[in-house]
Design an enzyme around this catalytic site. Structure first.
Site, short mmCIF file in Angstrom:
data_model
loop_
_atom_site.label_atom_id
_atom_site.label_comp_id
_atom_site.label_asym_id
_atom_site.label_seq_id
_atom_site.Cartn_x
_atom_site.Cartn_y
_atom_site.Cartn_z
N PRO A 255 134.42 22.97 80.14
CA PRO A 255 133.90 21.74 80.74
C PRO A 255 132.46 21.38 80.35
CG PRO A 255 133.77 23.51 82.33
CD PRO A 255 134.44 24.09 81.11
N GLY A 257 129.57 23.57 80.14
CA GLY A 257 128.43 24.34 80.62
C GLY A 257 127.64 25.00 79.51
N LYS A 258 128.33 25.68 78.61
CA LYS A 258 127.65 26.35 77.50
C LYS A 258 127.06 25.33 76.53
CE LYS A 258 130.61 30.45 77.88
NZ LYS A 258 131.50 29.93 78.93
N CYS A 374 136.08 35.49 78.44
CA CYS A 374 135.83 36.02 79.78
C CYS A 374 136.94 37.02 80.14
CB CYS A 374 135.71 34.92 80.82
SG CYS A 374 137.08 33.75 80.89
#
Length: 433
Positions: A255, A257-258, A374
């Site tokens: 989405p 963030g990184k 992750c």
């Protein structure tokens, strides 16, 4: 509808219907009689899924025969009831009476006596019942058998600690936008708003809140001063180490963030490209970069088909935050234990292999690809990257800072709970000139 009845429906959507908890919970919120019950609904859903295997073992001891599949909502209501009396600070009479009352809201008043009898028996006999329910690892660690076996195979010395950490609550961690303020200044703003936070240990932009808060309670959140992101995830932008004038690709960017953190760390890139296969998920990226007031070019295509979307100009940095099993972030997403299957893992590993193969030719000689998951499973992480290095003689592993995590044959692994972070794997691979 009250929270306990809605929780039963949400849990059925996840456990029986295979829906993600995030999506099922969003639907459940709409069914609540009062929005004030949203925190209770969240606690019931997340907590019951977190401890589902232990609660189910208890229920088997408490009942003469299992609940019929047609009454899955009553089974989930019973599990949520057991969760309340075992793990929540709710007076037992209130927990029992409210759970019993939920049978009528579910349209099954016949189950009133069953729910009442099961919960009251547990209250009377719990000291004797708990040892029987905890007789297996599946119940005591509240994980499915296949996942316990995978973790024990890959992490024999750390397995118990990982399984226990997966059942803890992850902290709410913030990433301060260094282009708007400093971490120290924002920590003061938080304190003035009544929110205590401490600096993260490994990310220079991280603040860890003592207690979670709604994002609209965070000072200047809408102005992009801060984002919510686990500290381990923040290392992606830090270890990518993008420099001024570089061309950077964030593959599987949603989405966002990184991607946002990369732009914050290096605002004068030549170009930042956000690639994702989903139009809906790219909308989330667009919202993220708008709030942060950063620039990126958004492309909606399959990363394994660069011949469709790539303009032929190589990238200096590629971030591949690969689709994975997610078993490193079970603290935040306890539904992963219910939704993921052992048969999913080889297919995910094959997809990761395809992504690496497709993206590697897009990297400039001398450039670097940062591979991230992750997950904590070898087949998705060090095993995946070791295989990649064997078949790409122009690929060279670059050492990552030994500030956190565990050194592997290739890359570094942060395990769930390490420095109170989520489980993330990182490997940096440069292309020989």
């Amino acid at each position: 509808m009250h929270a306990r009845a809605v929780a039963a429906k949400v849990l059925v959507d996840v456990v029986v219907g295979g829906c993600s908890l995030d999506d099922a919970f969003d639907d459940g919120i709409q069914q609540l009689q009062s929005p004030r019950e949203a925190p209770l609904l969240k606690e019931l859903c997340y907590g019951t899924l977190r401890w589902r295997w232990r609660l189910a073992a208890l229920l088997r001891v408490l009942m003469d025969r299992p609940v019929r599949p047609a009454d899955a909502d009553i089974e989930q209501l019973l599990l949520a009831g057991l969760y309340q009396v075992l793990y929540m600070d709710v007076p037992a009479p209130l927990a029992v009476d409210s759970t019993v009352a939920a049978t009528a809201e579910l349209g099954k008043p016949w189950a009133r006596g069953l729910v009442n009898a099961v919960l009251r028996r547990f209250l009377r006999e719990q000291e004797d019942l708990l040892p029987h329910a905890d007789a297996t690892e599946v119940a005591s660690f509240s994980h499915p058998t296949w996942l316990i076996e995978e973790i024990r195979r890959d992490w024999p010395d750390q397995a118990d600690a990982i399984l226990r950490a997966n059942n803890t609550r992850a902290p709410m961690t913030l990433r301060v936008n260094r282009n708007k303020t400093t971490r120290e200044a924002y920590q003061v703003l938080l304190a003035q708003a009544g929110h205590h936070a401490t600096p993260g240990r490994v990310s220079p932009d991280a603040l860890v809140l003592a207690s979670p808060v709604a994002v609209d309670a965070l000072p200047e959140f809408s102005a992009g001063w801060v984002s919510v992101q686990d500290e381990a995830a923040q290392l992606a932008a830090v270890w990518l180490d993008a420099k001024s004038g570089m061309r950077v690709l964030d593959a599987c960017a949603a989405p966002g963030g990184k991607l946002g953190h990369i732009a914050e760390c290096c605002p004068d890139l030549a170009e930042l490209v956000a690639l994702d296969v989903s139009t809906h998920r790219l909308d989330l990226v667009e919202s993220t970069i708008a709030r942060l007031n950063v620039r990126a070019r958004l492309i909606c295509h399959n990363a394994t088909q660069p011949e469709v979307w790539w303009d032929g100009t190589p990238f200096d940095r590629i971030l591949l935050d690969a689709p994975c099993s997610g078993v490193g972030v079970i603290r935040r997403h306890p539904d992963i234990k219910s939704l993921r299957r052992d048969t999913d893992i080889p297919a995910l590993a094959a997809r990761q292999h395809a992504l690496l193969a497709a993206l590697w030719p897009l990297l400039q000689p001398g450039g670097m690809l940062l591979y991230v998951t992750c997950s904590i499973l070898d087949i998705e992480n060090a095993g995946q990257m070791a295989a990649f290095l064997r078949i790409h003689p122009d690929a060279l592993e670059q050492p990552l800072p030994a500030t956190c995590g565990h050194a592997l044959a290739v890359g570094r692994q942060i395990l769930p709970g390490d420095d109170n972070m989520d489980g993330f794997y990182y490997a940096a691979i440069s292309k020989r000139t």
